[in-house]
Enzyme design. Sequence first.
Site, PDB file in Angstrom:
ATOM      1  N   SER A  20       0.858  -1.181   0.000  1.00 54.07           N
ATOM      2  CA  SER A  20       0.000   0.000   0.000  1.00 54.07           C
ATOM      3  C   SER A  20       0.895   1.233   0.000  1.00 54.07           C
ATOM      4  O   SER A  20       2.084   1.157   0.296  1.00 54.07           O
ATOM      5  CB  SER A  20      -0.931  -0.006   1.201  1.00 54.07           C
ATOM      6  OG  SER A  20      -0.184  -0.155   2.370  1.00 54.07           O
ATOM      7  N   GLU A  31      -7.023   0.633 -10.526  1.00 51.15           N
ATOM      8  CA  GLU A  31      -8.134   0.913  -9.642  1.00 51.15           C
ATOM      9  C   GLU A  31      -9.434   0.541 -10.351  1.00 51.15           C
ATOM     10  O   GLU A  31      -9.697   1.020 -11.455  1.00 51.15           O
ATOM     11  CB  GLU A  31      -8.108   2.412  -9.325  1.00 51.15           C
ATOM     12  CG  GLU A  31      -8.670   2.776  -7.996  1.00 51.15           C
ATOM     13  CD  GLU A  31      -7.704   2.542  -6.841  1.00 51.15           C
ATOM     14  OE1 GLU A  31      -6.539   2.125  -7.085  1.00 51.15           O
ATOM     15  OE2 GLU A  31      -8.122   2.746  -5.695  1.00 51.15           O
ATOM     16  N   LYS A  50      -5.501  10.116  -8.033  1.00 50.01           N
ATOM     17  CA  LYS A  50      -5.798   8.884  -7.294  1.00 50.01           C
ATOM     18  C   LYS A  50      -7.312   8.704  -7.221  1.00 50.01           C
ATOM     19  O   LYS A  50      -8.023   9.505  -6.618  1.00 50.01           O
ATOM     20  CB  LYS A  50      -5.215   9.000  -5.893  1.00 50.01           C
ATOM     21  CG  LYS A  50      -5.396   7.767  -5.044  1.00 50.01           C
ATOM     22  CD  LYS A  50      -4.703   7.963  -3.694  1.00 50.01           C
ATOM     23  CE  LYS A  50      -4.988   6.789  -2.779  1.00 50.01           C
ATOM     24  NZ  LYS A  50      -6.413   6.561  -2.573  1.00 50.01           N
ATOM     25  N   CYS A  85     -46.560   7.166  13.432  1.00 50.25           N
ATOM     26  CA  CYS A  85     -46.241   7.806  12.159  1.00 50.25           C
ATOM     27  C   CYS A  85     -46.498   9.311  12.263  1.00 50.25           C
ATOM     28  O   CYS A  85     -47.579   9.719  12.674  1.00 50.25           O
ATOM     29  CB  CYS A  85     -47.085   7.204  11.046  1.00 50.25           C
ATOM     30  SG  CYS A  85     -46.935   8.104   9.494  1.00 50.25           S
ATOM     31  N   CYS A  87     -49.714  10.004   9.741  1.00 46.52           N
ATOM     32  CA  CYS A  87     -51.050   9.452   9.956  1.00 46.52           C
ATOM     33  C   CYS A  87     -51.276   8.986  11.387  1.00 46.52           C
ATOM     34  O   CYS A  87     -52.350   8.500  11.716  1.00 46.52           O
ATOM     35  CB  CYS A  87     -51.292   8.282   9.004  1.00 46.52           C
ATOM     36  SG  CYS A  87     -50.364   6.806   9.432  1.00 46.52           S
ATOM     37  N   ARG A 102      -6.012  -6.684  -3.446  1.00 49.90           N
ATOM     38  CA  ARG A 102      -4.757  -6.504  -2.726  1.00 49.90           C
ATOM     39  C   ARG A 102      -4.621  -7.541  -1.614  1.00 49.90           C
ATOM     40  O   ARG A 102      -3.556  -8.095  -1.398  1.00 49.90           O
ATOM     41  CB  ARG A 102      -4.690  -5.096  -2.117  1.00 49.90           C
ATOM     42  CG  ARG A 102      -3.356  -4.836  -1.419  1.00 49.90           C
ATOM     43  CD  ARG A 102      -3.440  -3.668  -0.446  1.00 49.90           C
ATOM     44  NE  ARG A 102      -3.922  -2.448  -1.098  1.00 49.90           N
ATOM     45  CZ  ARG A 102      -3.159  -1.675  -1.854  1.00 49.90           C
ATOM     46  NH1 ARG A 102      -1.899  -1.969  -2.042  1.00 49.90           N
ATOM     47  NH2 ARG A 102      -3.667  -0.603  -2.409  1.00 49.90           N
ATOM     48  N   CYS A 126     -43.930   3.145   9.084  1.00 56.69           N
ATOM     49  CA  CYS A 126     -45.368   3.247   9.311  1.00 56.69           C
ATOM     50  C   CYS A 126     -45.987   2.042   8.614  1.00 56.69           C
ATOM     51  O   CYS A 126     -45.732   1.804   7.442  1.00 56.69           O
ATOM     52  CB  CYS A 126     -45.910   4.536   8.701  1.00 56.69           C
ATOM     53  SG  CYS A 126     -47.701   4.526   8.523  1.00 56.69           S
TER      54      CYS A 126
END
Length: 695
Positions: free
Chosen positions: A86, A184, A126, A420, A423, A147, A441
Site C-alpha cells: 500500500s 483501480e 488517485k 407515524c 397518519c 490486494r 409506518c
Amino acid sequence: MSERSAPTARKAIQDLRALLDRASRAYYLDNKPFMTDREFDERLAELAALEAAHPEFDDPGSPTRRIGGEPIGSFRTVRHAVPMLSIDNSYSAEDVRAWAARIEKAAGAEAGPLFGGGAAFVCDPKIDGVAVSVRYEKGELVHALTRGDGEKGDDITENARTIRALPLRLSGPGVPDVLEVRGEAFLPNKEFERINAEREAADEEPFMNPRNACAGTLKQLDPRRVAARRLGFVAHGRGEVSPAEWADSHSAFMEKLPTIGLPVNAGWRVCRGAEEALAYIAEFDGKRGAMPYAIDGVVVRVDHFELQARLGQTSKSPRWCIAYKYPAERKTTRLTQVDYQVGKTGKITPRAVMEPALLAGTTVRHASLHNFGLIAERDIRVGDLVVVEKAGEIIPQVLGPAPENTRARSSKPVAPPEACPICAGPVEIEEENGRETARRCVNPECPAQVREKLVWFAGRTQMDIEGLGEKTIDQIRAESGAPLARFADIFLLKNHRDELLALDRMGEKKVDNLLAGAEAAKSRGLARVIGSMGIRHLGASNAKNLARAFPDIRALMGATQDQLSEVEGFGPVRARVVHEYLHSEAGRAAFAALEKVGVDLTSREYAAPSAQRTAFSGKTIVLTGTLDSFEREALKEVLESLGAKVTGSVSKKTDLVIAGESAGSKLGKARELGVEVWDETALLAALPADRRPAR
Ligand SMILES: [Zn+2]
C-alpha cells in the site's frame, strides 16, 4: 442460427468480436464512442447466440465472456508475483516536501545527470476505488486479484472480466510476455447514482459512497450481478513485467499502456521536484469535481525504475511513492431541527435541517441522518454544532457533534417518533445486532405513503404518465372530488373529467393530455407495472427479471416462494418479501383493480420466441383421471409455470379439462357444460418440448 454454414458463422463471429472490441476501445481508451450502450448490448447478444450455436469457435478472449459466468462458492486466495504494497498517505504540502527531499538526497549525485536537476516525479490522480492487480500472459488475461494482505489476494477474475474497460486480450505493438498491471476498479458517479436510486426504489439501504459500492460489487459471488453494474478501471502501476526492459520509467510505462489497450487516467504528468508536484496537486483539486468518478488525492512517484529499485521499500510501503490525500470537505454548522420523511414503503427517514453551509461548491441545508439508530449511536442532538461531510463528494451527511460543541444542560436526545408523524398510525422497528436500522409506518392507507407511491408510480422512469406530476397529484387529492388513492384510480380519472376541469390552472388541453397519458400507460406491460408499485426489494431490473420468467400476473401469482428464488437476481430474502406482497391483501387488491381498469399485466415483450404464450396461458384448467406421463401434482406445476390456473372442480369458468384414464364425474360435468376436453395425447402435443416429461 444452425443453418448458417460453419465458415460463414466463423466469419460472422470474428467480425462481431472485432467490432465489439473496437467499440470498447473507442469508449474507454479514446473517449470517442461510436456505439450506444444499447446497440453494444444487442450486438453482444447476437454474438452470444452465434457462439452458443457454434461452440467449436469458442475463445476465452471473446467479449461475451464479460456477461458473467456461474456464481462461485467463495474466492480462491492467490499469491501476488510481486507483493502489492500500500502507499503511504500524506495530508500536507510539508509531508510531500519532506518526502521529496529524502528522495533527492538518496539519489545524490545521480539526480543531476539523470533528471536534469531535481528528481523527476510522475503525478497521477488517485481514484477512490478498489486496488486490483491484473495479470496478462502472452497478452491473455489470466487472473485478477484484490490486494488482500499485500502478499496474497482474492481471485476475482470472473468479476473483473465483466469490467468492459479491462481488455481480456492485449493487442498492439510489443505486448510483453508477462504484464502484471495494478490499477483501480471504480464505480463512476453516474452509475453510483443509478444503483442507489434503484436500491432506494427497492427500499434497500443505499451505498454510502462509490468506493463502498465498488468494493461490495467486486466481492459478489455471482459475476452476473457484477456485470449488471458498470464498473470502470484505470491502470496506474506495475507488478511483474517481462521482459523487464519493456519500460524503464513510470512515464514510459504509462505511455505504453494505452497503446496495448489498457486505459490510464489521461491527467498524469511528469513533474520536476516537489514544488512542481505541489502545483499539480493544487491545480487538480480544482478539476476533480468535474471528473466522472471520485478522485481523493494524487499519487506522486519517482519516475525512473532504477532509482525506484535503489530506494526500495519499508515493510509496508515503497519509499519511492507517496499519496497526497485531499482533505474531505467538511463543515461545521448548527443542527436546527430533525424532520421526518415518510417514503412510499412507509420508511420514516430522519433528516437534518441545518443552518446553510457551503460544502464542495454547493449550499447544503439538509443532510441524511440515515436512521434513528445512527442518531443515538452518535448522540446527535437538536441545537448541536455538527460536522457535515460530503461522502464520496456526493451525499451530504452528518458525522456527529463538532468537537467544539457545547450543550445546554436541558438538551435532550432526539426522540424517534412512536407513531407515524403523518397518519399517527403504528410503527414497526427493524433492528440489526441490537441497533435500529429502520422504522416504518405500517398503515397501508397512510396518506404520506399513498402520495409517495402515486408520485413514484406516475414518474418518468416508472409508468411515465404524462401530465401527472407531483403537484397535479397533490392538487387532485386535495381539491377535487375525484378519488386518487389507489394506482387503479389513475386510470379512472377519465370518469371525473368535469371535476378535473373545475380545478385551478387545469384547462381542457391539460386535462385531456393527462387522460390520454393515463390511457397510453395502460399498455406498458407487467414489468413496468410491478417495477413502479414501490414493492420492497423490487426495482426496475428485478421486475424485468420476473417478467422474463412469468408470462403474466396470474403465472406470477401462482409461483411459489421457491420458484421466485430461482429467478435471476432473486435470493431467498427478495423472494420472500415479494411473495408476501403478491399474496397480501393490499397486493391482491391492487392487481385486481389494475386488471379491472384494463391495465396490461402480461409480459409479452419479454417472452422469448420459444416461450411465447402457450395454449395454457391464462386458462383455468381442471385435471381428472390418471395420466401415464405425469403425476397430477407435477402436471399442475408445469401448467402453472405456463401461466394456467389449475382448479379442483369444473364450473362455467373452466376453460379446459384434461382427462386421463378412469376419469369420473368431472368429465361428465365438463361435457354437460360444453367445456373443452383433452386427452393425454392432446396434452403432450400442446406442451412445449422442455416441459414434457423425460422418458
Ligand atoms: Zn403513516
